[in-house]
Design a protein around this motif. Structure first.
Motif, PDB file in Angstrom:
ATOM      1  N   GLY A 703       0.789  -1.219   0.000  1.00  0.00           N
ATOM      2  CA  GLY A 703       0.000   0.000   0.000  1.00  0.00           C
ATOM      3  C   GLY A 703       0.817   1.263   0.000  1.00  0.00           C
ATOM      4  O   GLY A 703       0.286   2.364   0.125  1.00  0.00           O
ATOM      5  N   SER A 704       2.165   1.153  -0.150  1.00  0.00           N
ATOM      6  CA  SER A 704       3.010   2.339  -0.209  1.00  0.00           C
ATOM      7  C   SER A 704       2.910   2.961  -1.596  1.00  0.00           C
ATOM      8  O   SER A 704       1.997   2.683  -2.353  1.00  0.00           O
ATOM      9  CB  SER A 704       4.457   1.977   0.142  1.00  0.00           C
ATOM     10  OG  SER A 704       4.934   0.984  -0.735  1.00  0.00           O
ATOM     11  N   GLY A 705       3.885   3.795  -1.929  1.00  0.00           N
ATOM     12  CA  GLY A 705       3.808   4.556  -3.178  1.00  0.00           C
ATOM     13  C   GLY A 705       3.463   3.725  -4.394  1.00  0.00           C
ATOM     14  O   GLY A 705       2.679   4.118  -5.246  1.00  0.00           O
ATOM     15  N   LEU A 726       1.002   4.636   5.918  1.00  0.00           N
ATOM     16  CA  LEU A 726      -0.461   4.687   5.909  1.00  0.00           C
ATOM     17  C   LEU A 726      -1.012   4.579   7.324  1.00  0.00           C
ATOM     18  O   LEU A 726      -1.967   5.273   7.695  1.00  0.00           O
ATOM     19  CB  LEU A 726      -1.025   3.554   5.048  1.00  0.00           C
ATOM     20  CG  LEU A 726      -0.914   3.704   3.529  1.00  0.00           C
ATOM     21  CD1 LEU A 726      -1.412   2.443   2.838  1.00  0.00           C
ATOM     22  CD2 LEU A 726      -1.706   4.907   3.056  1.00  0.00           C
ATOM     23  N   ILE A 727      -0.413   3.706   8.132  1.00  0.00           N
ATOM     24  CA  ILE A 727      -0.890   3.518   9.505  1.00  0.00           C
ATOM     25  C   ILE A 727      -0.716   4.802  10.316  1.00  0.00           C
ATOM     26  O   ILE A 727      -1.616   5.232  11.045  1.00  0.00           O
ATOM     27  CB  ILE A 727      -0.141   2.353  10.179  1.00  0.00           C
ATOM     28  CG1 ILE A 727      -0.363   1.052   9.397  1.00  0.00           C
ATOM     29  CG2 ILE A 727      -0.591   2.197  11.615  1.00  0.00           C
ATOM     30  CD1 ILE A 727      -1.792   0.619   9.295  1.00  0.00           C
ATOM     31  N   GLN A 728       0.433   5.444  10.176  1.00  0.00           N
ATOM     32  CA  GLN A 728       0.680   6.662  10.940  1.00  0.00           C
ATOM     33  C   GLN A 728      -0.198   7.822  10.489  1.00  0.00           C
ATOM     34  O   GLN A 728      -0.558   8.681  11.279  1.00  0.00           O
ATOM     35  CB  GLN A 728       2.154   7.060  10.823  1.00  0.00           C
ATOM     36  CG  GLN A 728       3.096   6.112  11.559  1.00  0.00           C
ATOM     37  CD  GLN A 728       4.550   6.520  11.408  1.00  0.00           C
ATOM     38  OE1 GLN A 728       4.971   6.985  10.348  1.00  0.00           O
ATOM     39  NE2 GLN A 728       5.317   6.342  12.468  1.00  0.00           N
ATOM     40  N   ALA A 729      -0.573   7.854   9.201  1.00  0.00           N
ATOM     41  CA  ALA A 729      -1.366   8.964   8.673  1.00  0.00           C
ATOM     42  C   ALA A 729      -2.852   8.798   8.936  1.00  0.00           C
ATOM     43  O   ALA A 729      -3.599   9.779   8.897  1.00  0.00           O
ATOM     44  CB  ALA A 729      -1.122   9.113   7.168  1.00  0.00           C
ATOM     45  N   ASP A 733      -5.960  11.558   8.979  1.00  0.00           N
ATOM     46  CA  ASP A 733      -6.483  11.643   7.617  1.00  0.00           C
ATOM     47  C   ASP A 733      -7.530  10.545   7.442  1.00  0.00           C
ATOM     48  O   ASP A 733      -7.212   9.356   7.421  1.00  0.00           O
ATOM     49  CB  ASP A 733      -5.337  11.481   6.611  1.00  0.00           C
ATOM     50  CG  ASP A 733      -5.781  11.818   5.186  1.00  0.00           C
ATOM     51  OD1 ASP A 733      -6.996  11.791   4.920  1.00  0.00           O
ATOM     52  OD2 ASP A 733      -4.907  12.089   4.338  1.00  0.00           O
ATOM     53  N   GLU A 734      -8.781  10.967   7.332  1.00  0.00           N
ATOM     54  CA  GLU A 734      -9.866   9.994   7.209  1.00  0.00           C
ATOM     55  C   GLU A 734      -9.752   9.207   5.906  1.00  0.00           C
ATOM     56  O   GLU A 734     -10.111   8.029   5.848  1.00  0.00           O
ATOM     57  CB  GLU A 734     -11.208  10.711   7.289  1.00  0.00           C
ATOM     58  CG  GLU A 734     -12.400   9.776   7.302  1.00  0.00           C
ATOM     59  CD  GLU A 734     -13.710  10.524   7.459  1.00  0.00           C
ATOM     60  OE1 GLU A 734     -14.774   9.880   7.427  1.00  0.00           O
ATOM     61  OE2 GLU A 734     -13.660  11.758   7.627  1.00  0.00           O
ATOM     62  N   LYS A 735      -9.257   9.860   4.841  1.00  0.00           N
ATOM     63  CA  LYS A 735      -9.107   9.151   3.574  1.00  0.00           C
ATOM     64  C   LYS A 735      -8.093   8.008   3.705  1.00  0.00           C
ATOM     65  O   LYS A 735      -8.314   6.914   3.159  1.00  0.00           O
ATOM     66  CB  LYS A 735      -8.669  10.130   2.481  1.00  0.00           C
ATOM     67  CG  LYS A 735      -9.729  11.179   2.144  1.00  0.00           C
ATOM     68  CD  LYS A 735      -9.240  12.096   1.036  1.00  0.00           C
ATOM     69  CE  LYS A 735     -10.296  13.130   0.677  1.00  0.00           C
ATOM     70  NZ  LYS A 735      -9.831  14.039  -0.392  1.00  0.00           N
ATOM     71  N   LYS A 736      -6.987   8.274   4.418  1.00  0.00           N
ATOM     72  CA  LYS A 736      -5.995   7.216   4.616  1.00  0.00           C
ATOM     73  C   LYS A 736      -6.588   6.083   5.451  1.00  0.00           C
ATOM     74  O   LYS A 736      -6.283   4.903   5.227  1.00  0.00           O
ATOM     75  CB  LYS A 736      -4.745   7.789   5.305  1.00  0.00           C
ATOM     76  CG  LYS A 736      -3.984   8.815   4.462  1.00  0.00           C
ATOM     77  CD  LYS A 736      -3.369   8.164   3.241  1.00  0.00           C
ATOM     78  CE  LYS A 736      -2.658   9.188   2.361  1.00  0.00           C
ATOM     79  NZ  LYS A 736      -1.535   9.840   3.031  1.00  0.00           N
ATOM     80  N   ALA A 737      -7.434   6.447   6.422  1.00  0.00           N
ATOM     81  CA  ALA A 737      -8.081   5.408   7.229  1.00  0.00           C
ATOM     82  C   ALA A 737      -8.981   4.528   6.352  1.00  0.00           C
ATOM     83  O   ALA A 737      -9.040   3.302   6.528  1.00  0.00           O
ATOM     84  CB  ALA A 737      -8.889   6.046   8.350  1.00  0.00           C
ATOM     85  N   VAL A 739      -8.475   3.959   3.200  1.00  0.00           N
ATOM     86  CA  VAL A 739      -7.576   3.129   2.392  1.00  0.00           C
ATOM     87  C   VAL A 739      -7.137   1.903   3.183  1.00  0.00           C
ATOM     88  O   VAL A 739      -7.125   0.772   2.679  1.00  0.00           O
ATOM     89  CB  VAL A 739      -6.361   3.952   1.916  1.00  0.00           C
ATOM     90  CG1 VAL A 739      -5.317   3.046   1.258  1.00  0.00           C
ATOM     91  CG2 VAL A 739      -6.799   5.031   0.936  1.00  0.00           C
ATOM     92  N   VAL A 740      -6.759   2.127   4.446  1.00  0.00           N
ATOM     93  CA  VAL A 740      -6.332   1.014   5.292  1.00  0.00           C
ATOM     94  C   VAL A 740      -7.471   0.013   5.470  1.00  0.00           C
ATOM     95  O   VAL A 740      -7.271  -1.211   5.390  1.00  0.00           O
ATOM     96  CB  VAL A 740      -5.850   1.535   6.663  1.00  0.00           C
ATOM     97  CG1 VAL A 740      -5.584   0.378   7.617  1.00  0.00           C
ATOM     98  CG2 VAL A 740      -4.586   2.382   6.502  1.00  0.00           C
ATOM     99  N   LEU A 741      -8.682   0.511   5.697  1.00  0.00           N
ATOM    100  CA  LEU A 741      -9.834  -0.384   5.848  1.00  0.00           C
ATOM    101  C   LEU A 741     -10.052  -1.201   4.576  1.00  0.00           C
ATOM    102  O   LEU A 741     -10.331  -2.413   4.642  1.00  0.00           O
ATOM    103  CB  LEU A 741     -11.080   0.437   6.176  1.00  0.00           C
ATOM    104  CG  LEU A 741     -12.391  -0.345   6.322  1.00  0.00           C
ATOM    105  CD1 LEU A 741     -12.277  -1.378   7.438  1.00  0.00           C
ATOM    106  CD2 LEU A 741     -13.556   0.605   6.577  1.00  0.00           C
ATOM    107  N   GLY A 742      -9.879  -0.564   3.414  1.00  0.00           N
ATOM    108  CA  GLY A 742     -10.022  -1.287   2.159  1.00  0.00           C
ATOM    109  C   GLY A 742      -8.968  -2.370   1.985  1.00  0.00           C
ATOM    110  O   GLY A 742      -9.264  -3.473   1.504  1.00  0.00           O
TER     111      GLY A 742
END
Length: 799
Positions: A703-705, A726-729, A733-737, A739-742
């Motif tokens: 999920g990185s660059g 992604l975890i730290q952001a 950042d709700e959008k990053k959250a 992404v992580v959920l996805g």
């Protein structure tokens, strides 16, 4: 028979006459007693009414005085309202009474008269005339005179009725027999008593059922109950007096405690001040009490002055909304001016509920001297003591706040020789004179902010002019330094020539911090001195050469560490969410320096990538980690990159290490996600021998660059590790959250275990747990652990 009858009549006549006289005498006596009893009963009822009115007024006064906490000024402010309410209560209380009540105000000049059925108001006090008035004690607090009298007309009517009945009894005594006389006498007694009973029943002022008086026993019971009622009223009055004295004692005690506090302490409801201790009036001697203060100020916040604290502390301003409630959450400061002096106070408040209302106690600690010391210390921290110019710390702080276009450094050459020849004191005076010269020059050139003294003989200017490019700044700097070199400095009566050199650096996309900009300007000034130039701009090409030099230095350090066996693995725990335990460790590379400190690979790994030393580092990590876990029943992971898969011999060495130590069924190989992976068939072929040993495969930094979902099927992985950035952001950042959920849901649908890296807080841990992550790795669980500390209890190191 006739004679006897006559004798009886003759005898009866005197008897009747005697009976009549007796009846008359008894009637006269009864009439007088009845008149006296009626008058006494009427006067007693009037006296009781006056006492009830007096007790009610006194109770009302004492209750309001107690509510006003004994402050005469506060009570006087509401006295008219209390008097009006008292008159309304009196009107309601006598509404069912047929007597007369007279209230007269000796100070106001008015009077109210209750005539048995309505109230009459007189603007001027009336005089009390007649002998039938029963006057109670005067009510001194309001200077009221309370006078009452019974219903004179009713008593007179009762008296006339009784006289008429007595007259009928005397007439009837000539006709009726002794039985009739006795019956009339009996009736003569009961009728007045029934009237008295009715009159006493009318005296009942409360809503309870009237006492039925049918006998002397009932009269005795009424007397007993009245005595008990009087006794209870006396006891309640005594208890009220005791409570009032106790409350006065408590108030005196509380007042003494408040006044003993050295800090200003106030009581407020959030809108206006309710009370204050003596410290406030010692600080503000123009006000002797709270009443005088409130004549000009509703709240102490009226005295707050606006203030921008250079140290960043929070200050209240005048009439700051909800200031007292805000001071509960955190410490605030206020500025109050007195006699053209500024006083700083730290404000702390506490709230409490009293009689259903919220109140606040606010304490003002005088921190004026503390603030002065803070400012002096801050000034000392940000100011150079020799030249009184802002120093390096101040420069960095200003650069962070205002983001200049660039930095110009000016360095006095041969300054060290001046100190050696003339001494340190001469050198300090030289620097002070040079600083004055720099201040003057700053006003002659546009875009220069400063000067600042950095260290030794090095000074700096900030550059602010978006319209000027590097060529313009080169020209301006050239002119500045030429002008400085052209004029000598006069120090201790001697003319000392000035020799300076300069260098400047401008912001670009490669500069990410203020220290780097200063470093580049220093590199420019050093190069200008070597090339004997007056001023020089920093060239970006120097940075690449600098990076190359640093890479070479790290490469030598890594080679030295390999030769001295100073490569050491550390192990970071991975927490299993389902089992609730740490069941796996990731093996991480560290370089141990000569002082025993461990250096993370971020500083040196890129310097050795694509070299044989990189392969040696991987082999050492496999060798030491597999040997360590060969004697432990724990799972662990090791990292492989694209560089490792390019060398077949290297992979064979790694395979043999795993096989010899017998840890294949507990080892997971983490393959770094990279766009350099082009052939999954070749990578699968390289991983096949490891799979035969039981090794698992995990995709690292997913999920990185560069996120290629074909890694999942291409590498046939069993574990998916989400990238730490992604975890730290995701916390901010709700959008990053999302992404992580996805990624978590995608991994689970693919049948993979999902592990989150760089989990540094408990909040992140809980958020990821709610998403269904299988494993947690990061400082919230534990930092990396050295070999000797692996058996110790885990110590989370939260951010």
């Amino acid at each position: 028979m006739l004679h006897l009858r006559s004798l009886r009549r003759v005898f009866l006549m005197p008897v009747l006459i005697v009976l009549l006289l007796v009846a008359v005498m008894i009637g006269i006596v009864m009439y007088e007693r009845l008149e006296m009893q009626s008058r006494q009963a009427g006067l007693a009822s009037a006296q009781l009414r006056a006492e009830v009115v007096y007790t009610m007024l006194r109770g009302r006064f004492e209750y309001q005085l107690l509510t006003s906490q004994g402050e005469a000024a506060r009570y006087r402010a509401i006295q008219p309202i209390i008097e009006e309410e008292s008159m309304l209560l009196l009107k309601n209380m006598v509404a069912d009474w047929d007597g007369t009540l007279f209230i007269r105000s000796q100070s106001e000049g008015w009077s109210w008269l209750w005539n048995g059925h309505s109230w009459q108001y007189h603007a001027e006090s009336q005089a009390i005339r007649g002998d039938d008035w029963v006057v109670s004690k005067s009510f001194l607090p309001w200077q009221w005179t309370i006078s009452v009298r019974p219903n004179v007309a009713k008593i007179t009517s009762q008296r006339n009725t009784s006289a008429y009945l007595l007259f009928l009894m005397v007439l009837s005594s000539w006709i009726l027999t002794a039985l009739l006389v006795s019956w009339q006498m009996r009736r003569l007694v009961l009728v007045p008593l029934s009237e008295v009973r009715q009159f006493l029943a009318n005296l009942v002022v409360d809503k309870r059922q009237a006492i039925q008086l049918t006998s002397s026993q009932d009269m005795g019971l009424l007397s007993f109950k009245l005595t008990e009622l009087s006794k209870r009223l006396f006891e309640q009055h005594h208890q009220l007096q005791s409570n009032l004295l106790m409350l006065n004692d408590e108030r005196t005690y509380i007042r003494a405690v408040l006044d003993a506090q050295p800090a200003i302490t106030i009581l407020t409801n959030g809108i206006e001040m309710v009370d204050a201790n003596e410290s406030l009036f010692r600080f503000l001697p123009n006000y002797h009490n709270l009443v005088q203060f409130k004549e000009k100020h509703q709240c102490i916040c009226d005295l707050f002055e606006p203030y921008q604290d250079p140290l960043g502390h929070s200050y209240f301003t005048t009439r700051h909304p909800n200031w007292v409630a805000m001071a509960i959450e955190q410490d605030y400061r206020v500025l109050i001016k007195k006699d053209d002096r500024c006083f700083h106070f730290m404000v702390r408040t506490r709230n409490f509920i009293y009689q259903g209302k919220q109140f606040f106690v606010a304490v003002f600690d005088d921190i004026t001297s503390h603030v002065g010391a803070e400012l002096a210390l801050q000034q000392q921290l940000l100011t150079d003591t020799t030249t009184q110019l802002p120093n390096r710390v101040k420069l960095l702080k200003d650069m962070q706040s205002y983001s200049p276009q660039g930095i110009l450094l000016v360095k006095v050459l041969e300054f060290g020789r001046l100190n050696e020849v003339y001494g340190i004191h001469f050198g300090d005076d030289y620097l002070r004179s040079f600083a004055d010269r720099l201040r003057q020059e700053c006003h002659q050139l546009p875009g220069l902010i400063g000067p600042y003294r950095l260290s030794g003989s090095e000074f700096a200017y900030q550059l602010y002019d978006d319209a000027a490019d590097a060529t313009v700044w080169q020209t301006r700097a050239q002119w500045l330094l030429q002008d400085l070199n052209r004029q000598d400095l006069v120090v201790w009566g001697a003319q000392i020539p000035v020799m300076v050199s300069g260098g400047f650096s401008l912001w670009d996309e490669e500069v990410d911090e203020e220290e780097q900009l200063l470093l580049q300007a220093a590199m420019a000034i050093n190069r200008a001195r070597k090339q004997h130039l007056l001023v020089l701009e920093y060239d970006a090409a120097w940075r690449e050469r600098q990076k190359y030099q640093q890479a070479q230095e790290w490469l030598e350090k890594v080679r030295e560490a390999l030769a001295e066996d100073r490569i050491e693995p550390v192990f970071q725990p991975i927490y299993n969410q389902k089992m609730g335990v740490v069941d796996k460790y990731e093996c991480l590379l560290r370089l141990r320096d000569h002082q025993g400190q461990l250096i993370a690979p971020g500083l040196f790994l890129n310097a050795v990538r694509h070299t044989s030393e990189y392969l040696h580092l991987t082999q050492i990590m496999f060798k030491k980690s597999c040997a360590f876990f060969a004697h432990r029943q724990a799972f662990f992971t090791l990292n492989l990159s694209e560089d490792d898969f390019r060398h077949a011999n290297h992979l064979q060495i790694l395979h043999d290490i795993v096989r010899v130590n017998g840890v294949g069924n507990r080892l997971t190989l983490e393959v770094l996600e990279s766009e350099e992976i082009t052939s999954y068939e070749q990578m699968l072929t390289a991983l096949a021998p490891f799979r035969e040993l039981g090794c698992g495969v995990a995709i690292d930094d997913f999920g990185s660059g560069y996120a290629n979902f074909t890694h999942i099927s291409g590498l046939q992985a069993q574990v998916l590790k989400i990238d730490g950035s992604l975890i730290q952001a995701m916390a901010k950042d709700e959008k990053k959250a999302n992404v992580v959920l996805g990624l978590v849901e995608f991994g689970h649908r693919m049948g993979l275990l999902v592990v989150a890296e760089f989990v540094s807080t408990n909040a992140l841990w809980q958020q990821l747990s709610a998403m269904g992550v299988d494993g947690i790795q990061g400082y919230a669980v534990s930092p990396p652990i050295r070999q000797g500390d692996l058996d110790k209890p885990l110590v989370p190191m939260l951010e």
